[in-house]
Design a protein around this motif. Structure first.
Motif, PDB file in Angstrom:
ATOM      1  N   VAL A  32       0.865  -1.168   0.000  1.00 51.19           N
ATOM      2  CA  VAL A  32       0.000   0.000   0.000  1.00 51.19           C
ATOM      3  C   VAL A  32       0.908   1.226   0.000  1.00 51.19           C
ATOM      4  N   PRO A  33       0.834   2.079  -1.025  1.00 51.91           N
ATOM      5  CA  PRO A  33       1.709   3.254  -1.072  1.00 51.91           C
ATOM      6  C   PRO A  33       1.397   4.226   0.069  1.00 51.91           C
ATOM      7  N   GLU A  34       2.365   5.075   0.392  1.00 50.78           N
ATOM      8  CA  GLU A  34       2.113   6.103   1.397  1.00 50.78           C
ATOM      9  C   GLU A  34       1.027   7.035   0.899  1.00 50.78           C
ATOM     10  N   GLY A  35       0.305   7.641   1.831  1.00 46.89           N
ATOM     11  CA  GLY A  35      -0.724   8.607   1.468  1.00 46.89           C
ATOM     12  C   GLY A  35      -2.120   8.033   1.621  1.00 46.89           C
ATOM     13  N   ARG A  36      -3.074   8.793   1.146  1.00 48.63           N
ATOM     14  CA  ARG A  36      -4.486   8.443   1.281  1.00 48.63           C
ATOM     15  C   ARG A  36      -4.901   7.520   0.137  1.00 48.63           C
ATOM     16  N   HIS A  37      -5.495   6.374   0.493  1.00 46.11           N
ATOM     17  CA  HIS A  37      -5.901   5.381  -0.504  1.00 46.11           C
ATOM     18  C   HIS A  37      -7.197   4.713  -0.102  1.00 46.11           C
ATOM     19  N   GLN A  38      -7.845   4.111  -1.079  1.00 45.80           N
ATOM     20  CA  GLN A  38      -9.045   3.338  -0.829  1.00 45.80           C
ATOM     21  C   GLN A  38      -8.671   1.862  -0.841  1.00 45.80           C
ATOM     22  N   LEU A  39      -8.936   1.179   0.276  1.00 37.44           N
ATOM     23  CA  LEU A  39      -8.730  -0.261   0.371  1.00 37.44           C
ATOM     24  C   LEU A  39     -10.109  -0.906   0.388  1.00 37.44           C
ATOM     25  N   ARG A  40     -10.270  -1.982  -0.365  1.00 36.78           N
ATOM     26  CA  ARG A  40     -11.582  -2.619  -0.446  1.00 36.78           C
ATOM     27  C   ARG A  40     -11.428  -4.129  -0.402  1.00 36.78           C
ATOM     28  N   PHE A  41     -12.368  -4.762   0.274  1.00 37.40           N
ATOM     29  CA  PHE A  41     -12.466  -6.215   0.314  1.00 37.40           C
ATOM     30  C   PHE A  41     -13.824  -6.601  -0.245  1.00 37.40           C
ATOM     31  N   GLU A  42     -13.845  -7.571  -1.143  1.00 39.76           N
ATOM     32  CA  GLU A  42     -15.097  -8.085  -1.675  1.00 39.76           C
ATOM     33  C   GLU A  42     -15.100  -9.598  -1.553  1.00 39.76           C
ATOM     34  N   PHE A  43     -16.278 -10.127  -1.274  1.00 35.77           N
ATOM     35  CA  PHE A  43     -16.453 -11.573  -1.231  1.00 35.77           C
ATOM     36  C   PHE A  43     -17.516 -11.945  -2.255  1.00 35.77           C
ATOM     37  N   GLU A  44     -17.100 -12.698  -3.264  1.00 36.02           N
ATOM     38  CA  GLU A  44     -17.995 -13.117  -4.342  1.00 36.02           C
ATOM     39  C   GLU A  44     -18.422 -14.562  -4.094  1.00 36.02           C
ATOM     40  N   VAL A  45     -19.700 -14.759  -3.866  1.00 32.48           N
ATOM     41  CA  VAL A  45     -20.241 -16.095  -3.597  1.00 32.48           C
ATOM     42  C   VAL A  45     -20.097 -16.963  -4.839  1.00 32.48           C
ATOM     43  N   THR A  46     -19.596 -18.200  -4.651  1.00 37.52           N
ATOM     44  CA  THR A  46     -19.398 -19.109  -5.784  1.00 37.52           C
ATOM     45  C   THR A  46     -20.178 -20.412  -5.639  1.00 37.52           C
ATOM     46  N   GLY A  47     -20.913 -20.569  -4.561  1.00 39.81           N
ATOM     47  CA  GLY A  47     -21.669 -21.810  -4.356  1.00 39.81           C
ATOM     48  C   GLY A  47     -22.695 -21.638  -3.254  1.00 39.81           C
TER      49      GLY A  47
END
Length: 139
Positions: A32-47
């Motif tokens: 993650v670079p220095e500074g302000r950033h958007q971090l996102r986690f997604e969970f895609e259902v597969t079953g």
């Protein structure tokens, strides 16, 4: 999917602890670079879940930095029901029992968190304002 997202050594990652029997990791391929950033986690259902056998919904865990996919992993099983009285969503610290041996409580974040969004609708989140800021920053 119950999960914890944390930054360890400037790397974004998440771990799902399936009833203390298995740990499923996904880590970014980038720091993650220095500074302000958007971090996102997604969970895609597969079953579908197999609740009668103690298995929740399988899926694909995905990590993003500023909208760019930086890591993904298959999670074959999740916790099917509630996690207990002390579990839940936390942001900025993890005071309870650690999800993984990679950190020790209270594991407090010392930077500044500008905002946190939790969306359980299953729909893709689009942040047009953030996308515009990223485009402008690259010029």
């Amino acid at each position: 999917m119950p999960a914890i997202r944390f930054i360890l050594k400037v790397e974004s990652c998440t771990v799902h602890n399936y009833v203390a029997k298995a740990l499923y990791h996904v880590e970014s391929g980038e720091n993650v670079p220095e500074g302000r950033h958007q971090l996102r986690f997604e969970f895609e259902v597969t079953g579908k879940p197999d609740v009668t056998n103690g298995k929740g919904t399988p899926g694909k865990a995905q990590l993003y930095i500023d909208g760019k996919l930086v890591g993904q992993s298959e999670v074959p099983v999740t916790t099917p029901l509630v996690l207990g009285l002390t579990s839940g969503i936390t942001c900025g610290s993890a005071h309870g029992a650690p999800v993984t041996p990679d950190y020790e409580p209270p594991f407090e974040f010392t930077g500044k968190i500008y905002s946190v969004n939790v969306d359980v609708s299953g729909k893709l989140i689009e942040d047009k304002e953030a996308e515009t800021r990223m485009v402008m920053a690259r010029q």
